[in-house]
Design an enzyme around this catalytic site. Structure first.
Site, short mmCIF file in Angstrom:
data_model
loop_
_atom_site.label_atom_id
_atom_site.label_comp_id
_atom_site.label_asym_id
_atom_site.label_seq_id
_atom_site.Cartn_x
_atom_site.Cartn_y
_atom_site.Cartn_z
N LYS A 53 3.67 -72.13 -39.33
CA LYS A 53 2.02 -72.21 -39.10
C LYS A 53 1.62 -71.16 -39.90
O LYS A 53 0.49 -71.22 -40.35
CB LYS A 53 1.83 -71.55 -37.53
CG LYS A 53 2.43 -72.77 -36.58
CD LYS A 53 2.43 -72.40 -35.13
CE LYS A 53 3.15 -73.37 -34.28
NZ LYS A 53 3.59 -73.20 -32.80
N GLN A 97 3.38 -68.42 -28.86
CA GLN A 97 4.41 -69.45 -29.32
C GLN A 97 5.23 -69.47 -27.92
O GLN A 97 5.58 -68.53 -27.14
CB GLN A 97 5.21 -69.17 -30.34
CG GLN A 97 6.35 -70.00 -30.68
CD GLN A 97 5.82 -71.33 -31.24
OE1 GLN A 97 4.74 -71.17 -31.92
NE2 GLN A 97 6.52 -72.53 -31.06
N ASP A 120 -4.47 -73.77 -29.11
CA ASP A 120 -3.74 -74.89 -28.54
C ASP A 120 -3.84 -75.66 -27.55
O ASP A 120 -3.40 -76.77 -27.30
CB ASP A 120 -2.41 -73.98 -27.87
CG ASP A 120 -1.10 -73.58 -28.50
OD1 ASP A 120 -0.79 -74.76 -29.35
OD2 ASP A 120 -0.34 -72.73 -28.19
N1 GUN Z 1 6.37 -74.53 -28.57
C1 GUN Z 1 6.57 -75.89 -28.91
N2 GUN Z 1 5.51 -76.54 -29.10
C2 GUN Z 1 4.46 -75.51 -29.25
C3 GUN Z 1 3.13 -75.49 -29.16
O1 GUN Z 1 2.33 -76.53 -29.64
N3 GUN Z 1 2.37 -74.43 -28.99
C4 GUN Z 1 3.11 -73.27 -28.58
N4 GUN Z 1 2.21 -72.20 -28.49
N5 GUN Z 1 4.28 -73.18 -28.64
C5 GUN Z 1 5.03 -74.44 -28.82
#
Ligand code: GUN
Length: 283
Positions: A53, A97, A120
């Site tokens: 990211k 996350q 998100d």
């Molecule tokens: N863990 C797996 N996929 C995601 C996501 O799309 N966002 C976040 N914050 N954590 C994740």
């Protein structure tokens, strides 16, 4: 029939080029989009996603930082940090996350994030807005899937979309987005009886099971669109989806590969949401 591949990697490169230009325009107005990613603990998969990211943010000129926090942080300490980020006007997007350590209630953390910084799209406020078809942050994987369908001008209206999986992150919201575009949506999950009978009716089949190669051509109608959300690492180290690609390609009209499918699109839509946050989301 041999399916046409929907290459998420190529599409994401194209989208990122446009985003880069958009970020340059924002910078001319002294707005530098900034994403803060919060990583709690030492989960290697999470660390790798978070690094991806950050790298993608840098590619388009978004400023980003990873806030690395100890596994031992308490829920209230984490909420305090989120509140500081909420109040920091230089931070446009906040992403915590997942998964979090089990002593932390995930929902409490998601609800602590300012909905206008919730890139998100997980906050119940934004989930509600999505559900009622209003403009908001859409969760990144479902948004990426919809963008892939749009990129191939695949008809959604009136089509039967079957979603296997009902997670809050992928299954439930992708079904909702398909419904918002007038698909007839069926959700399947681990307790579904006669799975194959249902999936064989799908014009659009979204597979988010989390187990390698469980869906083959026997589950797929001739001419269907197959979206594989799975990212499974096999013992030999290779990445594979939830769909047996070679078999499914014999029945599908369109299919997404793994890797280079939905995965790169998820990150790309996060960048899109961060730019949207920087431009100012109204509550
Ligand atoms: N863990 C797996 N996929 C995601 C996501 O799309 N966002 C976040 N914050 N954590 C994740």
């Amino acid at each position: 029939m041999v399916a046409e591949v929907i290459n998420g990697k190529e599409l994401s490169i194209k989208l990122k080029l446009n985003m880069k230009k958009e970020v340059e325009h924002l910078k001319e107005k002294n707005i530098v989009p900034h994403l803060t990613v919060v990583l709690v603990g030492n989960n290697p998969a999470s660390r790798s996603y978070v690094n991806g990211k950050k790298k993608a943010s840098e590619e388009v000129g978004i400023s980003s930082e990873i806030l690395e926090l100890s596994e031992a942080i308490t829920e209230s300490e984490l909420i305090q940090i989120i509140e500081q980020l909420n109040n920091d006007e230089n931070v446009h997007g906040i992403l915590v996350q997942l998964p979090l350590p089990i002593h932390i209630n995930v929902q409490h953390i998601i609800e602590a994030i300012d909905p206008t910084k919730d890139v998100d799209g997980f906050h119940p406020y934004n989930v509600g807005k999505m559900m009622t078809g209003q403009d908001t942050f859409l969760p990144c994987t479902p948004y990426g899937i919809m963008t892939m369908l749009h990129s191939k001008k695949i008809t959604i209206e009136g089509k039967h979309a079957v979603v296997i999986g009902r997670s809050n992150i992928v299954g439930k919201p992708v079904g909702q987005l398909l419904l918002n575009e007038n698909a007839t949506v069926t959700y399947c999950h681990s307790r579904t009886e006669n799975l194959k009978e249902i999936t064989k009716q799908a014009d659009i089949l979204v597979v988010a099971v989390g187990r390698p190669n469980v869906i083959d051509k026997e589950y797929i109608k001739e001419g269907a669109v197959v979206i594989d959300v799975g990212i499974n690492r096999l013992e030999n180290g290779t990445l594979t989806g939830d769909v047996d690609f070679d078999s499914a390609s014999l029945h599908a009209a369109y299919i997404t590969p793994v890797p280079r499918g939905v995965g790169p699109m998820t990150i790309t839509m996060l960048l899109h949401n961060t730019i949207k946050a920087a431009k100012g989301m109204k509550k």
